[in-house]
Scaffold this active site. Structure first.
Site, PDB file in Angstrom:
ATOM      1  CG  ASP A 101      -1.782   1.224   1.336  1.00 49.46           C
ATOM      2  OD1 ASP A 101      -2.566   1.466   0.408  1.00 49.46           O
ATOM      3  OD2 ASP A 101      -1.665   1.956   2.336  1.00 49.46           O
ATOM      4  CB  ILE A 158      -7.705   8.557   2.905  1.00 50.56           C
ATOM      5  CG1 ILE A 158      -6.581   9.084   3.803  1.00 50.56           C
ATOM      6  CG2 ILE A 158      -9.008   8.414   3.668  1.00 50.56           C
ATOM      7  CD1 ILE A 158      -6.811  10.514   4.257  1.00 50.56           C
ATOM      8  NE  ARG A 159       0.188   5.640   2.057  1.00 44.31           N
ATOM      9  CZ  ARG A 159       0.248   4.966   3.193  1.00 44.31           C
ATOM     10  NH1 ARG A 159      -0.231   3.739   3.255  1.00 44.31           N
ATOM     11  NH2 ARG A 159       0.782   5.491   4.271  1.00 44.31           N
ATOM     12  CB  ALA A 160      -6.528   4.473  -2.725  1.00 42.74           C
TER      13      ALA A 160
END
Length: 350
Positions: A169, A250-252
């Site tokens: 991720d 919320i990295r995406a």
């Protein structure tokens, strides 16, 4: 008369980035990461011989005076991030920093082949520096910081093992390569490679104009990046795609928005639009998507599997229920049965 041949330092030329064949998605991901290295770099997975390392080296040719640094598999943490020489404190009262590979890669490309085979601690430290652009070296309570802004490119062959999801991720974008299945495309790739091996300078000369134009676009996009903002509709669309993909955190969303902005800057536009998000969404979501969410159809957005109909409750069929990590079955109630007494153990014989 004995004649000793003069040894010359070899400096092999890199394959031109604009001459790569059949790697449009990979080229886009690498260009976006070069424009905004803070996204966390690019993870390239695929079988052997699919030009993973060739593409990484070619990217460095587009950046002005960019170093290309390779992280060896046997590297230690101090070799990567550097170390502090506290012995100098005892001698002259100063702390001396011995820089590592991340310092050497500043302003260029740090290439990690077979990143899935590196120790997790090494990958974790590497991703921290790549995302922040700052390296912190600590020893015995003393710390020093220095800039380390580089494009991180990691490659791996899935047959040799996977990265842990927590580390997966942390990579900004990902591209999965396949063996070329089209005969015409294979021929084009082979012809380009044979031409380069036979006369690298000749192939480079034919791509000089394209390379210069691409390098200028990347430099201009870097300059224009900070001036571009994300309209509310763009932020909302990125959030919807991330929710549909079932990602954690919320990295995406953040990576999608930064990649969309980089794409708009690369294409010399002054605003980010929803189409930019669609163009980069799969690069940001492919390695983060929940295993229970089907990949989108070509050109479509991610869609979760349908939920059980209301009122079905525990009557949902076993086939429709998602399996656990080990394919475990759902718990079933079992009645308890009283075990009859055996009358105790027989007496021991003398």
């Amino acid at each position: 008369m004995n004649i000793t041949p003069e040894l010359q330092t070899a400096s092999p030329a890199s394959f031109p980035f604009s001459a790569l064949v059949g790697h449009e998605r990979l080229q886009r991901a690498l260009l976006l990461a070069a424009i905004d290295p803070g996204m966390g770099g690019v993870l390239i997975s695929g079988p052997r011989g699919t030009a993973k390392s060739t593409a990484a080296r070619a990217l460095a040719t587009l950046l002005p005076q960019a170093p290309f640094v390779t992280l060896p598999l046997a590297a230690g943490l101090e070799q990567l991030v550097g170390t502090l020489s506290l012995e100098d404190v005892l001698r002259d009262g100063s702390v001396r920093l011995s820089p590592g590979l991340v310092a050497r890669a500043h302003g260029g490309v740090l290439y990690v082949d077979e990143v899935n085979l590196l120790p997790d601690a090494l990958v974790d430290a590497l991703l921290d520096v790549a995302a922040s652009g700052v390296n912190t070296v600590e020893r015995d309570g003393v710390s020093r910081q220095h800039a380390a802004r580089f494009v991180l490119v990691g490659t791996m062959n899935p047959e040799e093992g996977e990265l842990r999801p927590q580390l997966l991720d942390r990579f900004g974008l990902s591209v999965a390569l396949d063996n070329p299945a089209d005969a015409a495309q294979r021929q084009a790739i082979v012809r380009a490679r044979l031409a380069f091996d036979a006369d690298p300078q000749a192939l480079l000369a034919t791509h000089t104009a394209a390379q210069a134009e691409l390098a200028a676009r990347v430099a201009a996009a870097r300059e224009a990046l900070a001036a571009l903002a994300w309209p509310d509709a763009v932020v909302q669309h990125a959030a919807n795609l991330a929710l549909a993909a079932g990602v954690d955190g919320i990295r995406a969303d953040l990576v999608m928005l930064r990649a969309a902005r980089a794409l708009a800057a690369l294409e010399q536009r002054d605003t980010v639009c929803v189409d930019d998000v669609n163009a980069v969404a799969e690069l940001a979501l492919a390695h983060r998507r929940s295993p229970h969410v089907a990949p989108p159809p070509a050109g479509g957005a991610s869609r979760p599997h349908p939920s059980p109909a209301a009122g079905q409750g525990d009557a949902v069929s076993q086939e429709a229920a998602p399996e656990g990590d080990w394919g475990a079955l759902p718990p079933q109630p079992e009645a308890m049965v009283r075990v009859p007494s055996t009358g105790g153990w027989p007496p021991k014989k003398a």
